[in-house]
Motif scaffolding. Structure first.
Motif, PDB file in Angstrom:
ATOM      1  N   ASP A 328       0.861  -1.191   0.000  1.00 44.62           N
ATOM      2  CA  ASP A 328       0.000   0.000   0.000  1.00 44.62           C
ATOM      3  C   ASP A 328       0.898   1.243   0.000  1.00 44.62           C
ATOM      4  O   ASP A 328       1.617   1.502   0.974  1.00 44.62           O
ATOM      5  CB  ASP A 328      -0.909  -0.005   1.231  1.00 44.62           C
ATOM      6  CG  ASP A 328      -1.834   1.202   1.251  1.00 44.62           C
ATOM      7  OD1 ASP A 328      -1.978   1.866   0.204  1.00 44.62           O
ATOM      8  OD2 ASP A 328      -2.401   1.490   2.327  1.00 44.62           O
ATOM      9  N   GLY A 330      -0.253   4.417  -0.516  1.00 35.32           N
ATOM     10  CA  GLY A 330      -1.066   5.619  -0.320  1.00 35.32           C
ATOM     11  C   GLY A 330      -1.985   5.868  -1.500  1.00 35.32           C
ATOM     12  O   GLY A 330      -3.150   5.469  -1.491  1.00 35.32           O
ATOM     13  N   ASP A 331      -1.465   6.553  -2.543  1.00 33.93           N
ATOM     14  CA  ASP A 331      -2.296   6.836  -3.708  1.00 33.93           C
ATOM     15  C   ASP A 331      -2.313   5.691  -4.701  1.00 33.93           C
ATOM     16  O   ASP A 331      -3.108   5.700  -5.644  1.00 33.93           O
ATOM     17  CB  ASP A 331      -1.795   8.103  -4.403  1.00 33.93           C
ATOM     18  CG  ASP A 331      -0.345   7.978  -4.847  1.00 33.93           C
ATOM     19  OD1 ASP A 331       0.364   7.120  -4.288  1.00 33.93           O
ATOM     20  OD2 ASP A 331       0.066   8.736  -5.739  1.00 33.93           O
TER      21      ASP A 331
END
Length: 451
Positions: A328, A330-331
């Motif tokens: 992961d 973030g974006d």
């Protein structure tokens, strides 16, 4: 009249700085052209000529605020004996007439201005004696050239402007109707395909699931070692039925229906567990500090990548360790399925890479990237980098823009295709109406210079 003037004044105050600068420059040029020749060729009445020049310069910005009054105020300049100030009158009348509505009012104002210039000229000639017929004919010709013809030329594009706007609206309406018709045809075709898939595949998969359940029960009683494989067959058939329902929902434009919680840690763990049940040495590495807040389409893509990678590893690298990794960022999220080289060489198999092609198309629609290929140290790697919140609309949403796909669908035509020929025709007709005015102005200027 007052209400129209108030609205025009409000529009002028809200005009951009560029328009204000342009009008100021034009007024300055008219004033310069009208005043510079006075000391070079002194007229009989220099003060009156200077006043007419200033008056003509003031008419340039006034045409935007009071177009009708501006046309009427052109009468003194046309009747005066100042040719250099008179040159600006056709341009002012042409621009002001375009802003007067309706056309009947514009013609009335132009006629009153032409008659007023004739009356002012007759009154000025009467001071030195009775006006003669040649002078009256010349005044009528000048009024027609400098007021009536420019007004006619300005009214042509001015009257075409609302017709052009109406044509643009009609063209936009027809294009929207065509798009809706194409969308309805596509929805009908998708519904037909969904019905055929449900009738043909749904029944077969249902039979496979039922017989797999019976086989599991028989295996538990008669051959317990085969019971896990029978259970895997039954659960796989059930998963296939759920995925078929999800595809049918997409084809029927059921965007609000949930096809199951896919792409979560529990979902990927279940896929890895199914691969272990089938005999693969698979494990999951979940690299996320907290709950992953991603779009449903991203989670679905993560599920598809994981499932495709595990299926390919079982098919083409049986017995090789498989590692599923989730990151992961973030974006964006990154999912990878990496298998090592199998213990024993396997045959290339009969795959046509259609699964990877469809997977790459799905991820590219979301704005992501898919990488698939052999590893230098042996084995195969499948990885995808997908936006957590894709900006693109869902593939099952109703399109609002021009569509180039589908039977009978063609790119939407630009509204300028139909409006520009009419604007060009109106502009050519207006230019033809101005030719006598231009010729008369040149004759007056040459005569003034030679005199």
């Amino acid at each position: 009249m007052c209400r129209e003037a108030a609205s025009i004044r409000h529009a002028v105050r809200a005009a951009p700085r560029r328009t204000v600068v342009t009008e100021s420059v034009l007024a300055g040029l008219v004033l310069l052209c009208a005043l510079v020749p006075i000391p070079l060729t002194p007229p009989a009445h220099p003060v009156m000529a200077a006043l007419l020049g200033v008056w003509a310069a003031l008419l340039v910005p006034a045409r935007r605020v009071y177009p009708a009054l501006t046309v009427l105020c052109c009468a003194p300049v046309v009747a005066g004996d100042h040719v250099w100030a008179m040159v600006a009158v056709p341009c002012v009348v042409w621009s002001a007439a375009r802003r007067i509505a309706p056309a009947r009012r514009a013609w009335g104002v132009a006629g009153a201005s032409a008659a007023g210039s004739g009356l002012v000229s007759i009154a000025a000639q009467s001071l030195s004696g009775p006006p003669r017929t040649p002078y009256l004919a010349a005044d009528a010709g000048v009024s027609a050239l400098f007021v009536l013809l420019p007004a006619l030329s300005g009214l042509m594009p001015g009257r075409r402007r609302p017709l052009t706007g109406l044509l643009r609206e009609r063209n936009a309406y027809l294009e929207q109707a065509r798009l809706l018709t194409d969308e309805a045809a596509r929805m009908e075709e998708r519904a037909r395909i969904a019905a055929e898939m449900h009738d043909l595949l749904g029944h077969r998969i249902g039979l496979i699931s039922m017989h797999a359940g019976a086989l599991q029960l028989a295996a538990e009683r008669q051959a317990p070692p085969l019971a896990p494989q029978a259970e895997l067959l039954r659960t796989t058939a059930g998963t296939a039925m759920e995925e078929l329902r999800g595809i049918l929902g997409v084809l029927r434009h059921r965007s609000d229906e949930e096809t199951g919680e896919r792409g979560t840690r529990e979902d990927l763990s279940a896929l890895v567990a199914d691969s272990r049940s089938a005999g693969a040495d698979a494990e999951l590495h979940w690299n996320a500090t907290g709950p992953v807040d991603t779009d449903a389409r991203t989670r679905q893509a993560v599920h598809r990548v994981t499932r495709e990678g595990l299926a390919n590893a079982l098919k083409h690298a049986s017995g090789a360790p498989v590692r599923v990794t989730f990151h992961d960022e973030g974006d964006r999220v990154v999912v990878a399925v990496v298998n090592e080289a199998p213990p024993t060489p396997c045959s290339p198999g009969d795959g046509n890479r259609s699964g990877l092609v469809g997977l790459r198309e799905r991820i590219s629609l979301l704005g992501g990237a898919l990488h698939a290929g052999p590893r230098p140290e042996g084995g195969f790697a499948l990885s995808a980098r997908i936006p957590a919140r894709p900006d693109v609309p869902p593939v099952y949403s109703t399109s609002t823009g021009p569509s180039s796909g589908g039977a009978g669908s063609q790119p939407a035509l630009s509204t300028e295709v139909l409006t520009w020929p009419r604007l060009l025709g109106g502009g050519c007709a207006a230019m033809l109406g101005l030719l006598p005015t231009v010729g008369g102005t040149l004759v007056l200027l040459i005569t003034k210079v030679l005199h």
